[in-house]
Scaffold this active site. Structure first.
Site, short mmCIF file in Angstrom:
data_model
loop_
_atom_site.label_atom_id
_atom_site.label_comp_id
_atom_site.label_asym_id
_atom_site.label_seq_id
_atom_site.Cartn_x
_atom_site.Cartn_y
_atom_site.Cartn_z
N PHE A 252 0.83 -1.20 0.00
CA PHE A 252 0.00 0.00 0.00
C PHE A 252 0.86 1.25 0.00
CE2 PHE A 252 -2.29 -3.32 2.28
CZ PHE A 252 -3.56 -3.27 1.69
N ASP A 253 0.44 2.24 -0.78
CA ASP A 253 0.91 3.61 -0.57
C ASP A 253 0.17 4.10 0.69
OD1 ASP A 253 2.04 6.19 -1.14
OD2 ASP A 253 0.04 6.77 -1.80
N LYS A 254 0.73 5.07 1.40
CA LYS A 254 0.08 5.50 2.65
C LYS A 254 -0.93 6.62 2.41
CE LYS A 254 2.22 8.08 5.69
NZ LYS A 254 1.29 9.25 5.84
N LYS B 201 10.17 2.40 -4.37
CA LYS B 201 8.98 1.55 -4.29
C LYS B 201 9.00 0.48 -5.38
CE LYS B 201 5.95 5.16 -2.38
NZ LYS B 201 4.71 5.95 -2.58
N VAL C 43 -1.42 -1.02 -4.18
CA VAL C 43 -2.59 -0.14 -4.09
C VAL C 43 -2.10 1.29 -3.93
CG1 VAL C 43 -4.77 0.31 -2.92
CG2 VAL C 43 -3.81 -1.99 -2.89
#
Length: 619
Positions: A310-312, A490, A507
């Site tokens: 996940f991206d935050k 990433k 995501v």
């Protein structure tokens, strides 16, 4: 003539049924053998005509289709004067095709409902200020439109005046009306339940969110998975193989009826239709519930995912951060804040918006020579000064001096779970701001649901400081948390996970997430994210509704399982039928065709169960 016959298959099927009923009545009740025989012959010829035409059309393009097998079987039945079975076989084949068509139409109902929701007209403001009804294709970006109670919103736009509640189910899958007022965003295809709105058109036609949904769903339904491509290749060789087997049986046994029965029983109809119907039904369910699955291959890969990254900001968090802590180091604080506000107005990053909102009205300056550093911040020239706004990594790269008390403040802010934004003027630290974002409501429960669906690793990657990322990870019970991650970091991290044999889904919602979305086996975009992220992704969660993610994964797993079930049913039925020809006394053409058509309906109905799929809520 061919077109006339094929367009009237339903009528021909009914006539065939009546002739068969008439024949059996004449044979059993009135003992009129000749009358019954001619009724069966007429039924065979009548119902066999469209089948023979379809067989001829298939052979013209060098395809040995199911229609070819049935046509040969009927000709063989005539040759051995088994008119009763030829009549029953042709009727069952046409009737089965009719039922297939009807049930398949239901599996495509989701896309049909979507296209029917598309607005056709709009009330457009003319030069005189009046509103006149025009076709939606005549609306251009920038036009002012009037939307009345009960009407569909014709374009994506922004509310200029008025208030009301809009049903956005066509976009988000949620039927709960959403309040709209001046400045609110509205979407084409949604319905204004009450109130009156004037809106300005931002996107029209195929560029609207609704238009893109229809386009993506249509593309997804037309795509084919590796399983479907394999079955297409298999059928291409399997059908001629059945023909060869039937010929060999006739050559060695001289039993024409046995050879004809093999032709009928070997039809791979259920195998050919089983996987596509599951695929279409699964995508249709997703479209109804605010989840866009871009094709059958996506469903297959998504069902096997064991790691979700996940991206935050904007994904696990709401994406609406606010300034929580501030520390000043400059003597002329007011001017420094003016520099900061002027630079941040150049950015659309959530942290920049939070700072601008927090500072409010301050002195504005002309910003020149802006340089955006990916994953770091912004460096610009303002009022003759070099102003840098960004994270600690950017300051270190630029050689900005951070005093000892500044480092203590940084550690203190990080411990509180803040994202840090530092401002340096001419190489000297001037302002430190701590910004906190709220975790999306219900995210923790949704992450637990993902674990129960078989996801072993939940990872968060963020450009934020490690302290903030660790705090979010601890609150949500994630497996891993990594901060200070640039876009390339990433992407490299995802490559590392893949090299370990993991099936990775990513995501995210931003432009900087696009490389990771493209690199992961499954890229999942939050629907209110950027166009680039949505186009790059494999799965789209409309309206950025995180609760759709467990439904999407559960649906993908259910669809993949349904495909396997249909393949097992289809293959199992064919094997049982062929075995029964050699090891039983009761099998014949009519029974074989009945079981064959029944198996097709079974796999279709099994696939249609996916239309009603909903993720079970766990206590």
């Amino acid at each position: 003539m061919q077109k006339f016959i094929l367009s009237n298959k339903t009528i021909i099927t009914v006539l065939g049924a009546l002739l068969i009923a008439f024949g059996f009545t004449g044979e059993i009740v009135f003992h009129q053998e000749q009358l019954a025989m001619w009724s069966f012959i007429l039924a065979s010829v009548l119902a066999g005509a469209p089948i023979a035409i379809q067989a001829y059309q298939a052979l013209k393009v060098k395809v040995v289709s199911i229609d070819v097998l049935v046509t040969l079987a009927v000709i063989g039945a005539f040759f051995i004067r088994n008119f009763e079975e030829s009549a029953v076989v042709t009727f069952l084949f046409l009737f089965g095709a009719y039922l297939e068509q009807r049930t398949l139409q239901k599996t495509r109902s989701a896309i049909k409902e979507l296209t029917e929701m598309a607005p056709e007209s709009a009330l457009k403001q003319t030069d005189s200020g009046e509103f006149e009804e025009v076709a939606v294709d005549d609306v251009d970006v920038g036009d002012t439109l009037l939307v009345k109670t009960g009407s569909k919103v014709p374009v994506d736009g922004t509310v200029l005046t008025g208030e009301g509640y809009i049903n956005e189910a066509s976009i988000t899958g949620e039927a709960v009306p959403v309040g709209k007022k001046m400045g609110s965003q509205v979407f084409a295809g949604t319905i204004l339940e009450n109130g009156t709105l004037q809106i300005v058109a931002d996107r029209v036609g195929e560029d609207t969110t609704f238009g893109r949904i229809i386009e993506l769903v249509e593309e997804a339904q037309d795509s084919k998975s590796e399983a479907e491509r394999f079955i297409d290749r298999f059928s291409k060789y399997y059908t001629p193989a059945v023909l060869v087997l039937s010929t060999l049986v006739w050559v060695f046994s001289q039993n024409m009826e046995l050879a004809i029965t093999i032709l009928v029983l070997g039809c791979p109809g259920a195998l050919v239709i089983g996987v596509p119907v599951s695929h279409v039904a699964g995508i249709g369910n997703g479209a109804r519930h605010g989840v866009l699955l871009k094709g059958s291959e996506v469903i297959h890969d998504f069902s096997r995912v064991d790691t979700i990254v996940f991206d935050k900001t904007g994904t696990l968090t709401a994406g609406n951060p606010t300034v929580a802590d501030t520390q000043y180091y400059a003597f002329d604080t007011q001017k420094t804040l003016g520099y900061l506000s002027s630079v941040e107005r150049e950015s659309d990053h959530p942290l920049a918006k939070a700072i601008v909102q927090h500072l409010g009205p301050v002195d504005a300056y002309v910003v020149q020579k802006t340089d955006v550093v990916a994953g770091g911040g912004i460096v610009a020239e303002v009022d003759g000064h070099r102003v840098a706004v960004g994270n600690v990594a950017l300051m270190e790269t630029l050689g900005v001096t951070i005093p000892q008390n500044g480092r203590k403040d940084i550690a203190r802010f990080e411990a509180r779970g803040n994202s840090l934004v530092l401002t340096a003027v001419d190489g000297q630290l001037s302002v430190l701001m701590g910004i906190r974002d709220q975790i999306r409501p219900g995210v923790k429960e949704h992450l637990q649901a993902l674990k129960k669906l078989g996801v072993k690793h939940l990872v968060v990657l963020s450009g934020d400081n490690q302290g903030t990322v660790d705090l979010v990870s601890k609150q949500l019970g994630l497996t891993e948390a990594h901060g200070h991650m640039l876009p390339q970091d990433k992407a490299a991290f995802i490559k590392t996970l893949q090299s370990e044999g993991r099936i990775v889904a990513f995501v995210g919602d931003g432009v900087n997430d696009s490389p990771s979305l493209a690199l992961a086996q499954i890229g999942i975009a939050m629907g209110s994210g950027t166009d680039v992220a949505i186009e790059t992704s494999d799965v789209v969660l409309m309206n950025s509704d995180f609760s759709r993610l467990p439904h999407a994964l559960g649906l993908a797993k259910a669809t993949a399982s349904n495909m396997r079930q249909n393949i097992a049913i289809a293959v199992g039925v064919v094997l049982v039928l062929l075995a029964s020809v050699f090891f039983s006394e009761w099998m014949n053409m009519s029974i074989g065709m009945l079981v064959h058509e029944a198996s097709i309906l079974v796999v279709i109905l099994n696939g249609m169960r996916l239309l009603r799929y909903r993720l079970k809520r766990r206590k």
